[in-house]
Design a protein around this motif. Structure first.
Motif, PDB file in Angstrom:
ATOM      1  N   ASN A  76       0.822  -1.210   0.000  1.00  0.00           N
ATOM      2  CA  ASN A  76       0.000   0.000   0.000  1.00  0.00           C
ATOM      3  C   ASN A  76       0.858   1.262   0.000  1.00  0.00           C
ATOM      4  O   ASN A  76       0.582   2.216  -0.732  1.00  0.00           O
ATOM      5  CB  ASN A  76      -0.932  -0.002   1.211  1.00  0.00           C
ATOM      6  CG  ASN A  76      -2.220  -0.743   0.953  1.00  0.00           C
ATOM      7  OD1 ASN A  76      -2.776  -0.690  -0.132  1.00  0.00           O
ATOM      8  ND2 ASN A  76      -2.700  -1.451   1.963  1.00  0.00           N
ATOM      9  N   GLN A 109       0.907   3.725  -3.218  1.00  0.00           N
ATOM     10  CA  GLN A 109       0.476   5.111  -3.045  1.00  0.00           C
ATOM     11  C   GLN A 109       1.544   6.073  -3.560  1.00  0.00           C
ATOM     12  O   GLN A 109       1.249   7.035  -4.268  1.00  0.00           O
ATOM     13  CB  GLN A 109       0.179   5.396  -1.577  1.00  0.00           C
ATOM     14  CG  GLN A 109      -0.364   6.806  -1.326  1.00  0.00           C
ATOM     15  CD  GLN A 109      -0.372   7.161   0.149  1.00  0.00           C
ATOM     16  OE1 GLN A 109       0.671   7.095   0.808  1.00  0.00           O
ATOM     17  NE2 GLN A 109      -1.516   7.538   0.677  1.00  0.00           N
ATOM     18  N   ASN A 130      -0.045   7.665  -6.812  1.00  0.00           N
ATOM     19  CA  ASN A 130      -0.796   8.824  -6.318  1.00  0.00           C
ATOM     20  C   ASN A 130       0.129   9.819  -5.634  1.00  0.00           C
ATOM     21  O   ASN A 130      -0.213  10.425  -4.619  1.00  0.00           O
ATOM     22  CB  ASN A 130      -1.889   8.362  -5.341  1.00  0.00           C
ATOM     23  CG  ASN A 130      -2.918   9.452  -5.066  1.00  0.00           C
ATOM     24  OD1 ASN A 130      -3.078  10.388  -5.856  1.00  0.00           O
ATOM     25  ND2 ASN A 130      -3.611   9.346  -3.947  1.00  0.00           N
ATOM     26  N   ASP A 159      -6.866   8.166  -3.052  1.00  0.00           N
ATOM     27  CA  ASP A 159      -6.510   6.849  -2.518  1.00  0.00           C
ATOM     28  C   ASP A 159      -7.746   5.953  -2.431  1.00  0.00           C
ATOM     29  O   ASP A 159      -8.790   6.383  -1.922  1.00  0.00           O
ATOM     30  CB  ASP A 159      -5.928   6.973  -1.106  1.00  0.00           C
ATOM     31  CG  ASP A 159      -4.483   7.412  -1.081  1.00  0.00           C
ATOM     32  OD1 ASP A 159      -3.779   7.237  -2.094  1.00  0.00           O
ATOM     33  OD2 ASP A 159      -4.051   7.929  -0.025  1.00  0.00           O
ATOM     34  N   LEU A 211      -5.775   1.970   3.721  1.00  0.00           N
ATOM     35  CA  LEU A 211      -5.552   2.011   2.278  1.00  0.00           C
ATOM     36  C   LEU A 211      -5.964   0.678   1.659  1.00  0.00           C
ATOM     37  O   LEU A 211      -5.889  -0.375   2.300  1.00  0.00           O
ATOM     38  CB  LEU A 211      -4.082   2.286   1.956  1.00  0.00           C
ATOM     39  CG  LEU A 211      -3.577   3.710   2.167  1.00  0.00           C
ATOM     40  CD1 LEU A 211      -2.090   3.797   1.788  1.00  0.00           C
ATOM     41  CD2 LEU A 211      -4.377   4.723   1.357  1.00  0.00           C
ATOM     42  N   TYR A 215      -5.150  -0.212  -1.901  1.00  0.00           N
ATOM     43  CA  TYR A 215      -4.495  -0.626  -3.141  1.00  0.00           C
ATOM     44  C   TYR A 215      -4.290  -2.137  -3.093  1.00  0.00           C
ATOM     45  O   TYR A 215      -4.435  -2.833  -4.090  1.00  0.00           O
ATOM     46  CB  TYR A 215      -3.136   0.063  -3.295  1.00  0.00           C
ATOM     47  CG  TYR A 215      -3.187   1.549  -3.486  1.00  0.00           C
ATOM     48  CD1 TYR A 215      -3.394   2.104  -4.749  1.00  0.00           C
ATOM     49  CD2 TYR A 215      -3.026   2.423  -2.404  1.00  0.00           C
ATOM     50  CE1 TYR A 215      -3.430   3.479  -4.932  1.00  0.00           C
ATOM     51  CE2 TYR A 215      -3.066   3.786  -2.570  1.00  0.00           C
ATOM     52  CZ  TYR A 215      -3.270   4.320  -3.841  1.00  0.00           C
ATOM     53  OH  TYR A 215      -3.311   5.690  -4.008  1.00  0.00           O
TER      54      TYR A 215
END
Length: 221
Positions: free
Chosen positions: A48, A52, A56, A80, A140, A142
């Protein structure tokens, strides 16, 4: 049950390098909408943070300075993907509800605004002001463990294989069935075959998994 749209043509195996997390970032970047599944919380957290930073890095940071809570489970940014890890009847969310942070501007009343995957009465995706109590149960998303995923699905699923106590046929079957259209498995071929051949505690799906995977693309991309 296997999604009707998913067949062995959509299952791809990629032999991992010594940098499994970087392989995950590269694969994630190839899809417009993907979910990563890993077997351990440690790998999930590392993935994660790495994802990120990679995908991002320009997102607006959620500034918690002088707020009721000054530190979340992660440093969050607008854009996110997140998962809610506790059910709340007040906000009509379940453990495993997924969403995306749409506003990272904290106030005294709430930490951020999240766009959920379900819809409101007008047919638009529901917006939720995450209050400070619920914020403690935001992670998070992801990358997730199967436990946190709580049965959710995504068009494209990336499965990270790591040899360990959780890796067996049942775990792999469940991970694969989280995909609606395509599965991208990353790991060592030996670990892949280990998972296919190792019976789980509840192993009623062995025939389906073996049949589904035996013709999948086992050659590195």
């Amino acid at each position: 049950m296997m999604p009707e749209s998913l067949n062995t043509a959509e299952i791809v195996f990629q032999e991992s390098t010594d940098e499994l997390l970087q392989d995950a970032v590269t694969a994630y970047s190839e899809y417009g909408n993907a979910m990563i599944i890993a077997p351990t919380n440690s790998t999930v957290r590392k993935a994660n943070i790495k994802l990120q930073a990679a995908v991002n890095h320009n997102g607006k940071v959620l500034d918690l300075t002088d707020m009721p809570i000054t530190k979340g489970s992660y440093g969050f940014k607008e854009g996110d993907p997140i998962v809610i890890t506790k059910a709340s009847y007040k906000y009509d969310v379940q453990n495993g509800t997924l969403g995306v942070i749409k506003s990272a501007v904290a106030t005294d009343k709430y930490a951020c605004i999240v766009e959920l995957e379900d819809f409101d009465e007008k047919g638009s995706k529901r917006l939720l002001e995450v209050d400070w109590q619920l914020f403690e149960y935001i992670d998070l998303a992801y990358c997730l463990t199967l436990h946190k995923l709580q049965g959710s699905q995504a068009p494209n699923v990336i499965v990270l294989l790591e040899r360990g106590i959780l890796l067996d046929r049942s775990w792999l079957y469940t991970a694969v069935t989280r995909a609606e259209t395509k599965v991208h498995i990353i790991g060592k071929e030996g670990d892949f075959r280990y998972a296919v051949n190792k019976q789980g505690a509840v192993d009623t799906r062995k025939t389906a998994l073996a049949e589904m995977l035996k013709n999948s693309k086992l050659q590195p991309n």
